[in-house]
Enzyme design. Sequence first.
Site, PDB file in Angstrom:
ATOM      1  N   TRP A 194      51.410  -0.515  12.424  1.00  9.64           N
ATOM      2  CA  TRP A 194      52.047  -0.635  11.696  1.00  9.64           C
ATOM      3  C   TRP A 194      53.020   0.350  12.621  1.00  9.64           C
ATOM      4  CZ3 TRP A 194      52.236  -3.915   7.601  1.00  9.64           C
ATOM      5  CH2 TRP A 194      51.873  -4.829   6.753  1.00  9.64           C
ATOM      6  N   ASP A 213      57.203   7.331   8.629  1.00 10.66           N
ATOM      7  CA  ASP A 213      56.858   6.271   7.411  1.00 10.66           C
ATOM      8  C   ASP A 213      55.195   6.274   7.354  1.00 10.66           C
ATOM      9  OD1 ASP A 213      55.583   4.128   6.047  1.00 10.66           O
ATOM     10  OD2 ASP A 213      55.239   2.803   7.752  1.00 10.66           O
ATOM     11  N   LYS A 273      51.502   1.929  -2.781  1.00  2.24           N
ATOM     12  CA  LYS A 273      50.058   2.584  -2.447  1.00  2.24           C
ATOM     13  C   LYS A 273      50.020   4.436  -3.464  1.00  2.24           C
ATOM     14  CE  LYS A 273      49.818   0.611   1.743  1.00  2.24           C
ATOM     15  NZ  LYS A 273      49.152  -0.819   1.549  1.00  2.24           N
TER      16      LYS A 273
END
Length: 359
Positions: free
Chosen positions: A101, A170, A194
């Site tokens: 990511w 992030d 999440k």
Amino acid sequence: MRAYNFNAGPAAIPLPVLEKAQKELVNFQNTGMSVMELSHRSKDYEEVHNRANSLLRELLGIPDTYEVLFLQGGASLQFTMIPMNFLPENKTAHYILSGAWSEKALKEAKLFGETRILASSKEENYTTIPSFSLEGVEEDGAYVHITSNNTIYGTQWNEYPTSPIPLIADMSSDILCKEIDVEKFSLIYAGAQKNLGPSGVTVVIVKKDFLETARTNVPTILSYATHSKNNSLFNTPPTFAIYMLSLVLEWVKEQGGVKSIQKLNEEKAGYIYSAIEESDGFYKGHATKGSRSLMNITFTLPNEELTKKFLQEAKDRNFIGLAGHRSVGGCRASAYNAVPKEACEALANFMKEFKNQHK
């Protein structure tokens, strides 16, 4: 019977939250409508919206010097919005690579200006959070970007750097899993799917004075200033996702807040890591011990045949989502906040039983 849900995302949502949403689904607070049917300009929805903002501030200790925004497009859109807003022509964006990511975030930043890889653990197959130095970044640095938790590889930052230039993180897969010092960061962003609720809403926490440095030649909908000035109501927000976010935040508060959640997460992950460590090498963790994630526990078995057998038997016992990402293989147990302790205990016991049968 509900599944033992170890999916990496979209992931488990607390059962009490689902039950409350179910109860209110058709008639929210005597409006005669579902939350999904309320006008986003109505007083009834405004209370939901502001409640989510207030709870998040309370749980994370977010100072008044920060804005809390509810956006759309997931973390992937933030990969673009951040350099579009905060990477001027004469500056460099510094990225620390700890997984796939962060690579994706860097790829988007390259479209907008100068970038530099400050550190990377790619050569070690992202088994660890890389060592790095922030020396000299203030000379031309626009910001330093990190990914706090790496779902694919099962690594997590245990300590965050004190940066001389704006630090951006992030936190999509570990926000609210442990206490953090928000004031170390100029911007934090997190997709909800999440730890915060269902997919559809992205939380952005941004320092006001950092926001004032943003570029002005940005498309209206992609400007953080647009959303800040309009309380995240410039266009129709993902109202149901924000409602669910508010319920999840209420649940976290009822559990005793982030401090209590962190203690429980450490206990949950401990069951599974102990099963790995006590297996005499039958299970091997992907992440190095100092970089292990509380949220995503990655491990491999001796061979592919045993891995397939393990996953099938796990599925037969109602364990869902344990297959590892294709780039790592093996298995991955995502023990997000909403995954109950009993599920992690049950998985650890199954791992021990399977090992004893096949060692």
